[in-house]
Design an enzyme around this catalytic site. Structure first.
Site, PDB file in Angstrom:
ATOM      1  N   GLY A  48       0.851  -1.183   0.000  1.00 41.96           N
ATOM      2  CA  GLY A  48       0.000   0.000   0.000  1.00 41.96           C
ATOM      3  C   GLY A  48       0.882   1.225   0.000  1.00 41.96           C
ATOM      4  N   GLN A  53       3.380  10.079   1.200  1.00 51.39           N
ATOM      5  CA  GLN A  53       4.677   9.383   1.169  1.00 51.39           C
ATOM      6  C   GLN A  53       5.489   9.735  -0.074  1.00 51.39           C
ATOM      7  OE1 GLN A  53       2.808   5.301   2.087  1.00 51.39           O
ATOM      8  NE2 GLN A  53       4.828   5.160   2.999  1.00 51.39           N
ATOM      9  N   CYS A 104       6.842  -0.334   6.750  1.00 52.89           N
ATOM     10  CA  CYS A 104       6.414   0.825   5.970  1.00 52.89           C
ATOM     11  C   CYS A 104       7.552   1.274   5.056  1.00 52.89           C
ATOM     12  CB  CYS A 104       6.023   1.949   6.927  1.00 52.89           C
ATOM     13  SG  CYS A 104       5.480   3.445   6.099  1.00 52.89           S
ATOM     14  N   LEU A 105       7.220   1.587   3.811  1.00 53.51           N
ATOM     15  CA  LEU A 105       8.260   2.025   2.863  1.00 53.51           C
ATOM     16  C   LEU A 105       8.919   3.329   3.319  1.00 53.51           C
ATOM     17  CD1 LEU A 105       6.527   1.273  -0.575  1.00 53.51           C
ATOM     18  CD2 LEU A 105       8.421   0.021   0.467  1.00 53.51           C
ATOM     19  N   HIS A 146      -3.387   1.484   8.499  1.00 51.68           N
ATOM     20  CA  HIS A 146      -1.992   1.908   8.320  1.00 51.68           C
ATOM     21  C   HIS A 146      -1.910   3.026   7.269  1.00 51.68           C
ATOM     22  CE1 HIS A 146       2.490   1.027   7.864  1.00 51.68           C
ATOM     23  NE2 HIS A 146       2.229   1.815   6.831  1.00 51.68           N
ATOM     24  N   GLU A 147      -2.549   2.815   6.123  1.00 54.57           N
ATOM     25  CA  GLU A 147      -2.481   3.813   5.040  1.00 54.57           C
ATOM     26  C   GLU A 147      -3.212   5.089   5.429  1.00 54.57           C
ATOM     27  OE1 GLU A 147      -0.346   3.369   2.875  1.00 54.57           O
ATOM     28  OE2 GLU A 147      -0.075   1.244   3.249  1.00 54.57           O
ATOM     29  N   HIS A 150      -1.290   7.674   7.438  1.00 53.06           N
ATOM     30  CA  HIS A 150      -0.378   8.537   6.682  1.00 53.06           C
ATOM     31  C   HIS A 150      -1.053   9.869   6.312  1.00 53.06           C
ATOM     32  CE1 HIS A 150       3.184   6.094   6.135  1.00 53.06           C
ATOM     33  NE2 HIS A 150       2.482   5.068   5.711  1.00 53.06           N
TER      34      HIS A 150
HETATM   35 CO    CO Z   1       3.314   3.163   5.505  1.00 52.37          CO
END
Ligand code: CO
Length: 202
Positions: A48, A53, A104-105, A146-147, A150
């Protein structure tokens, strides 16, 4: 194909609350943003990715359908294997929590257990501008939470227990700023001057 650079912790831009997508955005940018988000997600093998981000502070996130347990529930036709969530609003429908390992990226190299609600409702708009209201459970609900975080400038590391938090901060210690000799002398001189002034005042 436009994969963008992913912002990484502790970049302060990850902490900005993203803005609603408005009519003008739909006219010009939404499709382009979504393509960039999904291209970046794929280039980095993410499950995701949220707009902030990649430096787009708009309330949009994408999810790779391969990582979803229950695709039908989302009521949208995937585009190139991706689902898009525009202007999502989360509502907690279940106080019960589930704990699972997250990564997480934007916070590379670490993985920690995080507690999330076991079920959430989400109101959102699709890329076709259809409005949806769905109830999500289990692993899918975890990914959504989670997304969604952000978009409010939150990261999964904000949810760590004190032990893991300490471990994370130890691994991600910001190096102390190197102070030059000249700066040290300047600080000393300032202190001396201050001391002289204090004495004068007395
Ligand atoms: Co993330």
């Amino acid at each position: 194909m436009t994969a963008r650079l992913i912002l990484k912790y502790p970049d302060s831009r990850l902490r900005i609350r993203s803005e609603e997508v408005i009519d003008e955005d739909w006219d010009v940018n939404v499709k382009k943003w979504c393509t960039d988000i999904s291209d970046t997600m794929k280039a980095n093998a993410g499950l995701g990715l949220a707009a902030p981000q990649v430096g787009i502070h708009k309330r949009i996130f994408a999810i790779d359908i391969n990582d979803l347990d229950n695709l039908e529930i989302f009521q949208q036709e995937p585009r190139d294997g991706t689902l898009f969530f525009i202007n999502p609003v989360l509502e907690i429908t279940e106080e019960k929590t589930v704990s699972s390992s997250e990564a997480c990226l934007s916070v590379p190299g670490v993985m920690y257990n995080v507690k999330r609600k076991s079920s959430v409702d989400i109101f959102y708009t699709t890329l076709e501008r259809e409005k949806k209201h769905i109830r999500i459970l289990g692993k899918d609900a975890v990914i959504i939470q989670h997304e969604y975080d952000h978009l409010d400038g939150k990261l999964f590391i904000d949810h760590l227990n004190p032990f893991d938090k300490k471990d994370f901060l130890k691994k991600n210690r910001v190096p102390k700023k190197k102070v030059s000799e000249a700066q040290v002398n300047q600080i000393r001189e300032q202190r001396r001057a201050k001391a002289r002034n204090m004495r004068k005042r007395r």
